[in-house]
Scaffold this motif. Structure first.
Motif, mmCIF file in Angstrom:
data_model
loop_
_atom_site.group_PDB
_atom_site.id
_atom_site.type_symbol
_atom_site.label_atom_id
_atom_site.label_comp_id
_atom_site.label_asym_id
_atom_site.label_seq_id
_atom_site.Cartn_x
_atom_site.Cartn_y
_atom_site.Cartn_z
ATOM 1 N N GLY A 68 0.799 -1.229 0.000
ATOM 2 C CA GLY A 68 0.000 0.000 0.000
ATOM 3 C C GLY A 68 0.827 1.272 0.000
ATOM 4 O O GLY A 68 0.280 2.352 0.148
ATOM 5 N N THR A 69 2.133 1.161 -0.139
ATOM 6 C CA THR A 69 2.954 2.380 -0.077
ATOM 7 C C THR A 69 3.859 2.525 -1.289
ATOM 8 O O THR A 69 4.202 1.545 -1.941
ATOM 9 C CB THR A 69 3.814 2.403 1.211
ATOM 10 O OG1 THR A 69 4.532 3.641 1.266
ATOM 11 C CG2 THR A 69 4.816 1.259 1.254
ATOM 12 N N ILE A 100 7.681 0.476 -5.470
ATOM 13 C CA ILE A 100 7.354 0.521 -4.035
ATOM 14 C C ILE A 100 8.551 0.997 -3.210
ATOM 15 O O ILE A 100 8.426 1.876 -2.356
ATOM 16 C CB ILE A 100 6.910 -0.893 -3.563
ATOM 17 C CG1 ILE A 100 5.587 -1.288 -4.235
ATOM 18 C CG2 ILE A 100 6.803 -0.947 -2.045
ATOM 19 C CD1 ILE A 100 5.142 -2.718 -3.962
ATOM 20 N N LEU A 101 9.707 0.427 -3.482
ATOM 21 C CA LEU A 101 10.909 0.758 -2.692
ATOM 22 C C LEU A 101 11.586 2.001 -3.259
ATOM 23 O O LEU A 101 11.963 2.038 -4.426
ATOM 24 C CB LEU A 101 11.898 -0.421 -2.720
ATOM 25 C CG LEU A 101 13.170 -0.231 -1.891
ATOM 26 C CD1 LEU A 101 12.866 -0.298 -0.399
ATOM 27 C CD2 LEU A 101 14.208 -1.299 -2.241
ATOM 28 N N GLU A 132 7.143 6.019 4.616
ATOM 29 C CA GLU A 132 5.919 5.577 5.310
ATOM 30 C C GLU A 132 6.152 4.243 5.999
ATOM 31 O O GLU A 132 5.551 3.940 7.017
ATOM 32 C CB GLU A 132 4.776 5.426 4.298
ATOM 33 C CG GLU A 132 4.178 6.748 3.876
ATOM 34 C CD GLU A 132 3.097 6.595 2.812
ATOM 35 O OE1 GLU A 132 2.481 7.615 2.491
ATOM 36 O OE2 GLU A 132 2.890 5.473 2.289
ATOM 37 N N VAL A 133 7.008 3.433 5.367
ATOM 38 C CA VAL A 133 7.338 2.124 5.937
ATOM 39 C C VAL A 133 8.851 1.958 5.855
ATOM 40 O O VAL A 133 9.454 2.259 4.830
ATOM 41 C CB VAL A 133 6.657 0.966 5.158
ATOM 42 C CG1 VAL A 133 6.953 -0.375 5.824
ATOM 43 C CG2 VAL A 133 5.157 1.184 5.038
ATOM 44 N N MET A 134 9.445 1.503 6.953
ATOM 45 C CA MET A 134 10.877 1.183 6.910
ATOM 46 C C MET A 134 11.068 -0.306 7.210
ATOM 47 O O MET A 134 10.564 -0.823 8.206
ATOM 48 C CB MET A 134 11.678 2.019 7.896
ATOM 49 C CG MET A 134 13.163 1.635 7.867
ATOM 50 S SD MET A 134 14.213 2.647 8.923
ATOM 51 C CE MET A 134 14.678 3.951 7.786
ATOM 52 N N ILE A 192 2.980 -10.066 -2.495
ATOM 53 C CA ILE A 192 2.521 -8.798 -3.096
ATOM 54 C C ILE A 192 2.186 -9.016 -4.577
ATOM 55 O O ILE A 192 1.179 -8.546 -5.075
ATOM 56 C CB ILE A 192 3.610 -7.701 -2.947
ATOM 57 C CG1 ILE A 192 3.827 -7.360 -1.470
ATOM 58 C CG2 ILE A 192 3.248 -6.445 -3.734
ATOM 59 C CD1 ILE A 192 4.995 -6.434 -1.190
ATOM 60 N N GLN A 193 3.056 -9.779 -5.262
ATOM 61 C CA GLN A 193 2.852 -9.999 -6.704
ATOM 62 C C GLN A 193 1.573 -10.769 -6.990
ATOM 63 O O GLN A 193 0.940 -10.582 -8.012
ATOM 64 C CB GLN A 193 4.042 -10.754 -7.288
ATOM 65 C CG GLN A 193 5.274 -9.871 -7.467
ATOM 66 C CD GLN A 193 6.520 -10.661 -7.839
ATOM 67 O OE1 GLN A 193 6.665 -11.807 -7.433
ATOM 68 N NE2 GLN A 193 7.404 -10.038 -8.592
ATOM 69 N N HIS A 194 1.208 -11.684 -6.091
ATOM 70 C CA HIS A 194 0.044 -12.523 -6.352
ATOM 71 C C HIS A 194 -1.207 -12.099 -5.601
ATOM 72 O O HIS A 194 -2.196 -12.810 -5.580
ATOM 73 C CB HIS A 194 0.387 -14.003 -6.034
ATOM 74 C CG HIS A 194 1.527 -14.504 -6.889
ATOM 75 N ND1 HIS A 194 2.697 -14.995 -6.379
ATOM 76 C CD2 HIS A 194 1.672 -14.505 -8.240
ATOM 77 C CE1 HIS A 194 3.513 -15.302 -7.372
ATOM 78 N NE2 HIS A 194 2.920 -15.015 -8.508
ATOM 79 N N ALA A 195 -1.136 -10.895 -5.017
ATOM 80 C CA ALA A 195 -2.309 -10.425 -4.247
ATOM 81 C C ALA A 195 -3.434 -10.017 -5.206
ATOM 82 O O ALA A 195 -3.180 -9.560 -6.287
ATOM 83 C CB ALA A 195 -1.911 -9.237 -3.388
#
Ligand code: OAD
Length: 277
Positions: A25-26, A109-110, A213-215, A274-277
């Motif tokens: 989500g980020t 994402i990253l 937002e996420v580390m 994440i890829q298969h969500a």
């Protein structure tokens, strides 16, 4: 600080799913890595059993003056250590954890990787924004003119191996031949940070930490400052902190999610999810 979910009550699979949900989500994910990230590439960590600081006192060889002193007191041990380091680093390749971080970058994402590692493996995996706070073993800095030059790793290994093998009396003078020569005639040393030296790109690293937002905190004990302060900085700026580490670190109390696993195992599973969500 209230954790976003209750720790210690989730199975490994649930932890992977939860981490994947948070990460997907980020677009502001930042990874902060330490020696554990490269353990599965065959490079020992510093403080685990058999690691450098388990075998040597950091005061003894972790500072410039200490190392010079050790070269005079225990030259054979230092020669053996250089030999061992050459062999280890020459064989090291990015592992599935590094590749997973590259995939997260290609997915948008990253945003960046902040690393304490000097082994160049994040860059070799393909990550384009790598902030190396403790330097890079393949970048050299001239002791005379300060010029920096990055060498291909094969070139560096070939140079150091050849020079090392040709030394009959290993001492302070002969060890200088291990250092490549700058075009100005001076000797160049690896551009890595020793204890007591200034950490590199620190303002950039803190900016990344404060704005993510996420580390992801990956394979670091969190005991060497100022770099060790980055996850706390991210957390106090509002980031969710996800730690992956099979052993001990100083981040347990600030991590929203702790996955007790090797990074080379957990990260690919998170990416797959994440890829298969
Ligand atoms: P440490 O050796 O202090 O910590 C390594 C961490 O990696 C530990 O918390 C281990 O539990 C964890 N670990 C081991 N295997 C792992 C795996 N397969 N996957 C994930 N985690 C694993 O290394 P650092 O925290 O990187 O500084 O050390 C910080 C700094 O201390 C280094 O950058 C270096 C050193 O002195 C300088 O050289 C200036």
């Amino acid at each position: 600080m209230i954790p976003i979910w209750r720790k210690g009550q989730m199975s490994f699979e649930q932890l992977i799913c939860k981490a994947a949900d948070v990460i997907k989500g980020t677009k502001k994910l930042v990874a902060f890595s330490g020696a554990g990230m490269s353990a599965e590439s065959g490079i020992p960590t510093f403080r685990d059993p058999g690691g450098l600081w388990d075998r040597f006192d950091p005061e003894e060889i972790g500072t410039g003056p200490g190392l010079l002193n050790a070269l005079m007191r225990i030259p054979d041990k230092i020669r053996a250590l250089i030999n061992e380091t050459l062999t280890t680093f020459a064989a090291a390749k990015p592992n599935p954890g590094h590749h997973a971080l590259f995939t997260l970058e290609t997915m948008g994402i990253l945003r960046s990787v902040i690393t304490q590692n000097v082994d160049n493996l994040h860059g070799e995996a393909g990550n384009t924004r790598v902030i190396e706070v403790h330097g890079n073993l393949y970048r050299y800095r001239c002791l005379s003119c300060g010029r920096k030059n990055t060498f291909p790793r094969t070139e560096i290994f070939a140079h150091v191996r050849k020079a090392l093998d040709s030394i009959t009396h290993f001492n302070l003078t002969s060890v200088m031949s291990l250092l490549p020569q700058c075009s100005c005639g001076g000797r160049m040393r690896p551009d890595v940070v020793m204890f007591g030296e200034a950490v590199q790109s620190l303002p950039e690293a803190f900016k990344e930490a404060e704005s993510c937002e996420v580390m992801l905190v990956l394979g670091t004990s969190g005991v060497v400052f100022p770099a060790a302060a980055l996850p706390e900085r991210a957390k106090s700026a509002g980031a969710t902190v996800i730690e992956i580490n099979p052993g001990l670190s100083s981040y347990r109390s600030i991590s929203d999610l702790h996955i007790q696993s090797k990074t080379g195992e957990a990260l690919p599973l998170i990416v797959q999810r994440i890829q298969h969500a």
